[in-house]
Design a protein around this motif. Structure first.
Motif, PDB file in Angstrom:
ATOM      1  N   ASP A 168     -37.265  22.927 101.994  1.00 32.18           N
ATOM      2  CA  ASP A 168     -38.447  22.323 101.417  1.00 32.18           C
ATOM      3  C   ASP A 168     -38.216  20.406 102.134  1.00 32.18           C
ATOM      4  O   ASP A 168     -37.643  20.398 101.982  1.00 32.18           O
ATOM      5  CB  ASP A 168     -39.054  22.343 100.443  1.00 32.18           C
ATOM      6  N   LYS A 169     -38.845  20.820 103.387  1.00 35.43           N
ATOM      7  CA  LYS A 169     -38.498  19.197 104.252  1.00 35.43           C
ATOM      8  C   LYS A 169     -38.951  18.151 103.507  1.00 35.43           C
ATOM      9  O   LYS A 169     -38.441  17.082 103.209  1.00 35.43           O
ATOM     10  CB  LYS A 169     -39.914  19.058 105.603  1.00 35.43           C
ATOM     11  N   GLY A 170     -39.452  18.246 101.719  1.00 36.21           N
ATOM     12  CA  GLY A 170     -40.242  16.921 100.988  1.00 36.21           C
ATOM     13  C   GLY A 170     -38.605  17.230  99.944  1.00 36.21           C
ATOM     14  O   GLY A 170     -39.610  15.761  99.295  1.00 36.21           O
ATOM     15  N   LYS A 171     -38.203  17.431 100.394  1.00 39.63           N
ATOM     16  CA  LYS A 171     -37.277  17.536  99.433  1.00 39.63           C
ATOM     17  C   LYS A 171     -34.814  16.963  99.356  1.00 39.63           C
ATOM     18  O   LYS A 171     -35.431  17.531 100.846  1.00 39.63           O
ATOM     19  CB  LYS A 171     -36.538  18.819  98.576  1.00 39.63           C
ATOM     20  N   GLN A 172     -35.316  15.820  99.229  1.00 38.57           N
ATOM     21  CA  GLN A 172     -34.063  14.809  99.640  1.00 38.57           C
ATOM     22  C   GLN A 172     -32.816  15.949 100.175  1.00 38.57           C
ATOM     23  O   GLN A 172     -32.312  15.981  98.595  1.00 38.57           O
ATOM     24  CB  GLN A 172     -33.998  13.703  99.279  1.00 38.57           C
ATOM     25  N   ALA A 173     -32.211  15.603 100.833  1.00 41.40           N
ATOM     26  CA  ALA A 173     -30.744  16.597 100.618  1.00 41.40           C
ATOM     27  C   ALA A 173     -29.429  15.750  99.908  1.00 41.40           C
ATOM     28  O   ALA A 173     -29.952  14.555 100.168  1.00 41.40           O
ATOM     29  CB  ALA A 173     -30.174  16.485 102.319  1.00 41.40           C
ATOM     30  N   ASN A 174     -29.124  16.249  99.386  1.00 40.69           N
ATOM     31  CA  ASN A 174     -27.819  15.616  98.478  1.00 40.69           C
ATOM     32  C   ASN A 174     -25.992  16.027  98.712  1.00 40.69           C
ATOM     33  O   ASN A 174     -26.221  17.336  99.470  1.00 40.69           O
ATOM     34  CB  ASN A 174     -27.870  14.831  97.312  1.00 40.69           C
ATOM     35  N   ASP A 219     -23.228  15.655  93.375  1.00 40.63           N
ATOM     36  CA  ASP A 219     -24.262  17.156  93.824  1.00 40.63           C
ATOM     37  C   ASP A 219     -25.783  16.211  92.554  1.00 40.63           C
ATOM     38  O   ASP A 219     -25.502  15.122  92.169  1.00 40.63           O
ATOM     39  CB  ASP A 219     -24.410  18.128  92.324  1.00 40.63           C
ATOM     40  N   ASN A 220     -26.947  16.825  92.719  1.00 42.97           N
ATOM     41  CA  ASN A 220     -27.575  16.877  92.756  1.00 42.97           C
ATOM     42  C   ASN A 220     -27.432  16.958  90.079  1.00 42.97           C
ATOM     43  O   ASN A 220     -27.359  17.930  90.197  1.00 42.97           O
ATOM     44  CB  ASN A 220     -28.874  17.485  92.517  1.00 42.97           C
ATOM     45  N   GLU A 221     -28.038  15.942  90.165  1.00 43.20           N
ATOM     46  CA  GLU A 221     -27.876  16.130  88.944  1.00 43.20           C
ATOM     47  C   GLU A 221     -28.442  16.461  87.897  1.00 43.20           C
ATOM     48  O   GLU A 221     -28.162  17.458  86.748  1.00 43.20           O
ATOM     49  CB  GLU A 221     -27.616  14.329  88.241  1.00 43.20           C
ATOM     50  N   THR A 222     -29.839  16.934  88.577  1.00 36.80           N
ATOM     51  CA  THR A 222     -30.566  17.879  88.063  1.00 36.80           C
ATOM     52  C   THR A 222     -30.512  19.242  87.620  1.00 36.80           C
ATOM     53  O   THR A 222     -30.863  20.289  87.419  1.00 36.80           O
ATOM     54  CB  THR A 222     -32.375  18.100  87.760  1.00 36.80           C
ATOM     55  N   ILE A 223     -29.554  19.553  89.067  1.00 34.73           N
ATOM     56  CA  ILE A 223     -28.622  20.913  89.341  1.00 34.73           C
ATOM     57  C   ILE A 223     -27.958  21.145  88.003  1.00 34.73           C
ATOM     58  O   ILE A 223     -27.205  22.368  87.524  1.00 34.73           O
ATOM     59  CB  ILE A 223     -29.145  21.473  90.391  1.00 34.73           C
ATOM     60  N   THR A 224     -26.632  20.082  88.073  1.00 33.95           N
ATOM     61  CA  THR A 224     -25.510  19.841  87.527  1.00 33.95           C
ATOM     62  C   THR A 224     -25.475  19.458  86.902  1.00 33.95           C
ATOM     63  O   THR A 224     -24.457  18.491  86.975  1.00 33.95           O
ATOM     64  CB  THR A 224     -24.233  20.345  88.573  1.00 33.95           C
ATOM     65  N   PRO A 225     -25.917  18.621  86.016  1.00 32.62           N
ATOM     66  CA  PRO A 225     -25.481  17.957  84.873  1.00 32.62           C
ATOM     67  C   PRO A 225     -24.064  17.844  83.834  1.00 32.62           C
ATOM     68  O   PRO A 225     -23.911  16.604  83.843  1.00 32.62           O
ATOM     69  CB  PRO A 225     -26.604  18.405  84.157  1.00 32.62           C
ATOM     70  N   ASP A 226     -23.865  19.146  83.681  1.00 31.26           N
ATOM     71  CA  ASP A 226     -22.643  18.948  83.776  1.00 31.26           C
ATOM     72  C   ASP A 226     -21.162  19.103  84.743  1.00 31.26           C
ATOM     73  O   ASP A 226     -21.152  20.503  85.642  1.00 31.26           O
ATOM     74  CB  ASP A 226     -22.620  20.336  82.276  1.00 31.26           C
ATOM     75  N   PRO A 227     -20.745  18.529  84.833  1.00 34.85           N
ATOM     76  CA  PRO A 227     -19.777  19.714  86.285  1.00 34.85           C
ATOM     77  C   PRO A 227     -18.421  19.959  85.690  1.00 34.85           C
ATOM     78  O   PRO A 227     -18.138  21.055  87.116  1.00 34.85           O
ATOM     79  CB  PRO A 227     -18.613  17.745  86.178  1.00 34.85           C
TER      80      PRO A 227
END
Lengths: 274, 79
Positions: A168-174, A219-227
């Motif tokens: 999805d091009k609307g989402k920003q890579a990190n 990483d994106n903290e919404t995907i990995t809030p806990d490292p």
């Protein structure tokens, strides 16, 4: 991009009969312990890449040869793929991993091998909507002891850095970076063979366990809030004929790229080869 | 090298890289009795050290593809 990867995966899977991969298809029932208690029929396709291993998958070693006069160090280049797809969202990691490890292996240790690897890698979810691409460097140590019983152990450490991106091009890579500590153990016993043809095994009990400890430092903290994340996959298989086993397995933890929680118990048939 | 020398050489390499002795290894035995796919890339290198004319990359791929018995490994080295 999706079309190219789908074609690539198809070509690799088309050749999977030539692979030395051991576990190929699982067909059975999986009980999930995530949110609501549910039992699903599941079909998992699993080309299992052993951490630090150099399995052949539908292709060849590009290179495997000595690089010094004493013939104690080998260099190898071999493409690898690890595909874990399931019909349920929490019954399998649901990912596709591609890599081209370039490694240097020290062979002068009896029954063991020490390897240093670098690899570009690509990890995508099964729809290729969310994917990681990074470079990895790692060290692995593996041991094999086989006599009446078989014990294979592989462990190591890898450091990776790259990007998380989206279709999805609307989402920003990190940026994405992680440290991983894998541990793989395979234990087999009761290996009975056909006396008229010793290449045919007719009974075998095999226990495998893959454990990974992740430290996702970027990483994106919404995907990995806990490292700090762990993933563990254990399975016991009873082979009565060479390519078919009754198996029971348990998966728990978080895997790339989505790190969605998996907590499932499964039982069914595994189609594989030794 | 004679066939007998090649057989002894191959059995010696397998014995060195497994928990079996040379006397326990027979050419009719399946290769995975001694070494599994986990270590075949290393085995190819060890065979190359003993038999210099062997192509390690080619042998590695054949070990995974088609060599199931010790005798087949001997035949590959002999050819």
């Amino acid at each position: 991009m999706k079309k190219f990867l789908s074609i690539l995966i198809f070509l690799v899977l088309y050749k999977f009969e030539a692979s030395c991969q051991e576990r190929l298809l699982f067909l059975g029932v999986t009980k999930n312990y995530i949110s609501k208690d549910s039992t699903n029929f599941s079909f998992n396709f699993d080309l299992n890449r052993i951490p630090g291993g150099t399995e052949k998958v539908g292709g060849t070693f590009f290179m495997n040869r000595f690089i010094n006069k004493e013939e104690s160090w080998r260099m190898y280049i071999k493409p690898s793929i690890d595909v874990n797809l399931g019909t349920g969202t929490t019954t399998a990691p649901n990912n596709v991993n591609l890599g081209i490890p370039i490694g240097f292996s020290f062979d002068e240790i009896k029954l063991a091998e020490l390897s240093f690897e670098a690899s570009p890698e690509f990890v995508a979810d099964k729809n290729f909507d969310n994917f990681l691409y990074y470079g990895s460097v790692g060290v692995y140590f593996k041991v094999e002891s086989k006599r009446k019983t078989l014990l294979d152990i592989s462990t190591g450490m890898t450091l990776s850095y790259g990007k998380r991106s989206y279709s999805d091009k609307g989402k920003q890579a990190n940026n994405y970076g992680r440290l991983a500590f894998p541990l793989y153990v395979k234990f087999a016993l009761c290996d009975a063979v056909d006396k008229t043809d010793p290449t045919k095994h007719y009974f075998r009990v095999q226990l495998t366990n893959t454990f990974k400890l992740y430290n996702v430092y970027k990483d994106n903290e919404t995907i990995t809030p806990d490292p700090s994340l762990v993933y563990n996959s254990a399975k016991i298989e009873f082979y009565f004929i060479p390519r078919l086993a009754i198996s029971v397995g348990y998966n728990y933890g978080y895997e790339e790229p989505l790190f969605k929680k998996i907590n499932s118990l499964s039982a069914g048939l595994t189609f594989a080869r030794f | 090298m004679t066939k007998a020398e090649i057989i002894d050489g191959v059995k010696g390499v397998i014995a060195k890289n497994s928990r079996y002795t040379i006397d326990e290894i027979k050419v009719t035995d399946p290769l995975d009795k001694f070494i599994t796919s986990f270590m075949k890339a290393k085995l190819a290198g060890q065979i190359k050290k003993k038999f210099s004319k062997v192509n390690t990359t080619g042998l590695t791929n054949i070990l995974y593809e088609s060599i199931k018995k010790v005798s087949q490994l001997v035949d590959h080295v002999n050819n």
